[in-house]
Enzyme design. Structure first.
Site, mmCIF file in Angstrom:
data_model
loop_
_atom_site.group_PDB
_atom_site.id
_atom_site.type_symbol
_atom_site.label_atom_id
_atom_site.label_comp_id
_atom_site.label_asym_id
_atom_site.label_seq_id
_atom_site.Cartn_x
_atom_site.Cartn_y
_atom_site.Cartn_z
ATOM 1 N N GLY A 1 41.371 46.811 40.164
ATOM 2 C CA GLY A 1 42.520 45.930 40.393
ATOM 3 C C GLY A 1 43.625 46.201 39.374
ATOM 4 O O GLY A 1 43.471 47.017 38.467
ATOM 5 N N ASP B 1 33.509 46.702 40.900
ATOM 6 C CA ASP B 1 34.325 45.911 41.832
ATOM 7 C C ASP B 1 33.386 45.232 42.809
ATOM 8 O O ASP B 1 32.163 45.270 42.661
ATOM 9 C CB ASP B 1 35.311 46.828 42.557
ATOM 10 C CG ASP B 1 36.595 47.007 41.762
ATOM 11 O OD1 ASP B 1 37.519 46.199 41.947
ATOM 12 O OD2 ASP B 1 36.657 47.947 40.953
ATOM 13 N N ARG B 2 33.981 44.671 43.855
ATOM 14 C CA ARG B 2 33.222 43.979 44.901
ATOM 15 C C ARG B 2 32.100 44.868 45.424
ATOM 16 O O ARG B 2 32.306 46.045 45.698
ATOM 17 C CB ARG B 2 34.175 43.663 46.046
ATOM 18 C CG ARG B 2 33.618 42.819 47.159
ATOM 19 C CD ARG B 2 34.590 42.819 48.322
ATOM 20 N NE ARG B 2 35.890 42.275 47.975
ATOM 21 C CZ ARG B 2 36.207 40.979 48.011
ATOM 22 N NH1 ARG B 2 35.300 40.092 48.372
ATOM 23 N NH2 ARG B 2 37.411 40.554 47.682
ATOM 24 N N GLY C 1 39.568 35.961 33.195
ATOM 25 C CA GLY C 1 41.012 35.787 33.374
ATOM 26 C C GLY C 1 41.404 35.363 34.764
ATOM 27 O O GLY C 1 42.583 35.053 35.007
ATOM 28 N N SER C 2 40.457 35.356 35.704
ATOM 29 C CA SER C 2 40.788 34.985 37.095
ATOM 30 C C SER C 2 41.388 33.586 37.133
ATOM 31 O O SER C 2 40.948 32.699 36.396
ATOM 32 C CB SER C 2 39.534 34.996 37.968
ATOM 33 O OG SER C 2 38.892 36.238 37.886
ATOM 34 N N PHE D 1 46.511 35.406 28.526
ATOM 35 C CA PHE D 1 45.998 35.937 27.256
ATOM 36 C C PHE D 1 47.112 36.355 26.302
ATOM 37 O O PHE D 1 46.843 37.015 25.310
ATOM 38 C CB PHE D 1 45.047 37.113 27.524
ATOM 39 C CG PHE D 1 43.743 36.671 28.128
ATOM 40 C CD1 PHE D 1 42.725 36.191 27.317
ATOM 41 C CD2 PHE D 1 43.538 36.695 29.493
ATOM 42 C CE1 PHE D 1 41.523 35.751 27.864
ATOM 43 C CE2 PHE D 1 42.345 36.271 30.055
ATOM 44 C CZ PHE D 1 41.328 35.797 29.236
ATOM 45 N N HIS E 1 56.208 35.113 40.159
ATOM 46 C CA HIS E 1 55.272 36.244 40.087
ATOM 47 C C HIS E 1 55.533 37.234 41.219
ATOM 48 O O HIS E 1 56.262 36.940 42.158
ATOM 49 C CB HIS E 1 53.814 35.754 40.174
ATOM 50 C CG HIS E 1 53.298 35.195 38.877
ATOM 51 N ND1 HIS E 1 53.482 33.887 38.522
ATOM 52 C CD2 HIS E 1 52.613 35.775 37.851
ATOM 53 C CE1 HIS E 1 52.929 33.668 37.325
ATOM 54 N NE2 HIS E 1 52.398 34.803 36.892
ATOM 55 N N LYS F 1 50.514 38.169 44.386
ATOM 56 C CA LYS F 1 49.711 37.082 43.792
ATOM 57 C C LYS F 1 49.246 36.113 44.879
ATOM 58 O O LYS F 1 50.033 35.747 45.757
ATOM 59 C CB LYS F 1 50.525 36.341 42.726
ATOM 60 C CG LYS F 1 49.726 35.278 42.001
ATOM 61 C CD LYS F 1 50.341 34.898 40.670
ATOM 62 C CE LYS F 1 49.546 33.817 39.953
ATOM 63 N NZ LYS F 1 48.177 34.266 39.613
ATOM 64 N N GLY G 1 47.861 30.064 37.131
ATOM 65 C CA GLY G 1 46.979 29.469 36.120
ATOM 66 C C GLY G 1 47.769 29.073 34.883
ATOM 67 O O GLY G 1 47.514 28.029 34.269
HETATM 68 N N1 LIG Z 1 44.575 35.302 32.572
HETATM 69 C C1 LIG Z 1 45.545 36.217 32.577
HETATM 70 O O1 LIG Z 1 46.193 36.494 31.539
HETATM 71 C C2 LIG Z 1 45.829 36.928 33.847
HETATM 72 C C3 LIG Z 1 45.135 36.575 34.975
HETATM 73 N N2 LIG Z 1 45.319 37.254 36.131
HETATM 74 C C4 LIG Z 1 44.443 36.866 37.238
HETATM 75 O O2 LIG Z 1 43.422 37.857 37.353
HETATM 76 C C5 LIG Z 1 42.995 37.957 38.714
HETATM 77 C C6 LIG Z 1 43.100 39.390 39.188
HETATM 78 O O3 LIG Z 1 44.440 39.775 39.189
HETATM 79 P P1 LIG Z 1 44.878 41.243 39.651
HETATM 80 O O4 LIG Z 1 44.202 42.280 38.819
HETATM 81 O O5 LIG Z 1 46.355 41.211 39.706
HETATM 82 O O6 LIG Z 1 44.281 41.264 41.149
HETATM 83 P P2 LIG Z 1 43.784 42.503 42.024
HETATM 84 O O7 LIG Z 1 43.639 41.995 43.403
HETATM 85 O O8 LIG Z 1 44.666 43.678 41.754
HETATM 86 O O9 LIG Z 1 42.346 42.852 41.415
HETATM 87 C C7 LIG Z 1 41.195 42.083 41.631
HETATM 88 C C8 LIG Z 1 40.020 43.031 41.674
HETATM 89 O O10 LIG Z 1 38.814 42.279 41.684
HETATM 90 C C9 LIG Z 1 37.958 42.932 42.600
HETATM 91 N N3 LIG Z 1 36.863 42.096 43.067
HETATM 92 C C10 LIG Z 1 36.793 41.291 44.166
HETATM 93 N N4 LIG Z 1 35.565 40.728 44.254
HETATM 94 C C11 LIG Z 1 34.850 41.190 43.198
HETATM 95 C C12 LIG Z 1 33.504 41.008 42.785
HETATM 96 N N5 LIG Z 1 32.647 40.210 43.455
HETATM 97 N N6 LIG Z 1 33.088 41.638 41.644
HETATM 98 C C13 LIG Z 1 33.925 42.435 40.962
HETATM 99 N N7 LIG Z 1 35.207 42.685 41.334
HETATM 100 C C14 LIG Z 1 35.663 42.067 42.448
HETATM 101 C C15 LIG Z 1 38.886 43.374 43.708
HETATM 102 O O11 LIG Z 1 38.259 44.335 44.550
HETATM 103 P P3 LIG Z 1 38.660 44.361 46.133
HETATM 104 O O12 LIG Z 1 40.090 44.789 46.159
HETATM 105 O O13 LIG Z 1 37.700 45.353 46.693
HETATM 106 O O14 LIG Z 1 38.448 42.980 46.647
HETATM 107 C C16 LIG Z 1 40.019 43.948 42.886
HETATM 108 O O15 LIG Z 1 39.778 45.281 42.474
HETATM 109 C C17 LIG Z 1 43.880 36.967 39.494
HETATM 110 O O16 LIG Z 1 43.186 35.748 39.630
HETATM 111 C C18 LIG Z 1 45.097 36.791 38.596
HETATM 112 O O17 LIG Z 1 45.763 35.589 38.794
HETATM 113 C C19 LIG Z 1 46.191 38.271 36.222
HETATM 114 C C20 LIG Z 1 46.940 38.653 35.141
HETATM 115 C C21 LIG Z 1 46.803 38.014 33.849
HETATM 116 O O1 LIG Z 2 48.355 37.103 38.951
HETATM 117 C C1 LIG Z 2 49.046 37.492 37.976
HETATM 118 O O2 LIG Z 2 49.662 38.576 37.971
HETATM 119 C C2 LIG Z 2 49.097 36.627 36.783
HETATM 120 N N1 LIG Z 2 48.304 35.595 36.751
HETATM 121 C C3 LIG Z 2 48.141 34.690 35.678
HETATM 122 C C4 LIG Z 2 48.458 33.289 36.108
HETATM 123 O O3 LIG Z 2 48.079 32.894 37.225
HETATM 124 O O4 LIG Z 2 49.071 32.552 35.337
HETATM 125 C C5 LIG Z 2 48.808 35.133 34.404
HETATM 126 C C6 LIG Z 2 50.044 35.945 34.557
HETATM 127 O O5 LIG Z 2 51.138 35.111 34.696
HETATM 128 C C7 LIG Z 2 49.958 36.994 35.643
#
Ligand SMILES: NC(=O)C1=CN([C@@H]2O[C@H](COP(=O)(O)OP(=O)(O)OC[C@H]3O[C@@H](n4cnc5c(N)ncnc54)[C@H](OP(=O)(O)O)[C@@H]3O)[C@@H](O)[C@H]2O)C=CC1
Ligand SMILES: O=C(O)C1=N[C@H](C(=O)O)C[C@H](O)C1
Length: 249
Positions: free
Chosen positions: A14, A37-38, A77-78, A104, A135, A139, A145
């Site tokens: 991702g 991943d998934r 971080g999800s 973070f 965003h 998203k 979050g």
């Molecule tokens: N806390 C923070 O600072 C931040 C939080 N986020 C959050 O992080 C999350 C991911 O964001 P982002 O990277 O942009 O999203 P993406 O959709 O790009 O990536 C998510 C990844 O997780 C994979 N995935 C799905 N199911 C599983 C599983 N069961 N086990 C392992 N991996 C799995 C997906 O695979 P597939 O495509 O095959 O489903 C994909 O590769 C979001 O909830 C977002 O809001 C994002 C940025 C910063």
């Molecule tokens: O999905 C994103 O990209 C992000 N998600 C987080 C959130 O839901 O606050 C953190 C960041 O803003 C990016």
């Protein structure tokens, strides 16, 4: 001897998984022992800590699996978790150490303190609070979050729970704004990494507190710092305020 640790990446392909991978690969004190991943095996036994940016469902399943075997530690971080999913993470944190945060970044975590401070001092009868986030178009959850963290900080400043103060999104004939409530608004456009603003408004003045993420690696660097911090911690649910030393134990 340097203190090398073994890290795993959940959601590795991702946007965030790839950013975390780059940060980890640049560090000499980390071996990336598992990327998944998934539908792929997490390799829990290979890791001291796993950094997870995936989905709410995947994060809960991972936390349960780690808790069942007493490790590894987790950085989650999800975003977009339901209250029930948050409770499941809390239960897992009775068995393993977990850092969970909707953001973070250092700057954003400083903003949290500023928002709480401002909300405490600006009386809810005169000052409205609105949280605005923008965003990228991919998203899937809203409000972000981070926006919810900012809303919680504002509610804390007012000595209340966010759930008591949160308003429904404005749409249609809404009637006048209720005093003391906290509103949220979300925009989705193009490739915006993450923009957050907390607006405090009275009849006489506006106070605007904002944060802009310039590069996604920001979140990855913070998550990796959290992983280094949490890998030897006792079981418990921590956040970035703990990692950054902003909250005394
Ligand atoms: N806390 C923070 O600072 C931040 C939080 N986020 C959050 O992080 C999350 C991911 O964001 P982002 O990277 O942009 O999203 P993406 O959709 O790009 O990536 C998510 C990844 O997780 C994979 N995935 C799905 N199911 C599983 C599983 N069961 N086990 C392992 N991996 C799995 C997906 O695979 P597939 O495509 O095959 O489903 C994909 O590769 C979001 O909830 C977002 O809001 C994002 C940025 C910063
Ligand atoms: O999905 C994103 O990209 C992000 N998600 C987080 C959130 O839901 O606050 C953190 C960041 O803003 C990016």
């Amino acid at each position: 001897m340097s203190d090398i640790f073994h890290a795993g990446i959940s959601g590795a392909r991702g946007r965030m998984g790839r950013a975390v991978s780059q940060v980890l690969d640049a560090r000499e004190d980390v071996v990336v022992a598992s990327r998944f991943d998934r539908g792929e095996a997490p390799g829990l036994n290979l890791c001291d800590v796993i950094i997870d940016f995936s989905t709410p469902e995947a994060s809960v399943e991972l936390a349960k699996a780690c808790a069942a075997r007493g490790g590894p530690a987790l950085v989650i971080g999800s975003t977009g978790l339901t209250p029930e999913q948050e409770a499941e993470i809390e239960t897992a944190a009775e068995k393993i150490a977990i850092v969970r945060s909707g953001n973070f970044s250092l700057g954003l975590n400083i903003l949290i303190g500023l928002v709480e401070h401002a909300a405490q001092r600006l009386d809810g009868r005169d000052w409205d609070i609105e949280v605005l986030e923008t965003h990228h178009r991919r998203k899937v959850d809203a409000p972000s979050g981070t926006a919810l963290m900012l809303g919680e900080a504002a509610a804390n400043g007012r000595g209340r729970d966010l759930e008591d103060l949160r308003t429904a999104p404005y749409d249609g004939i809404t009637g006048p704004r209720e005093p003391g409530k906290i509103g949220f608004a979300s925009l989705r456009a193009g490739g915006v990494i993450g923009e957050h603003t907390v607006l405090f408004g009275s009849d006489d003045e506006l106070l605007t507190l904002s944060h802009s993420a310039i590069d996604r690696s920001l979140f990855a660097k913070g998550a990796v710092a959290a992983a280094a911090w949490v890998r030897n911690r006792r079981p418990g649910l921590y956040d970035m305020q703990d990692v950054l030393g902003f909250r005394q134990a």
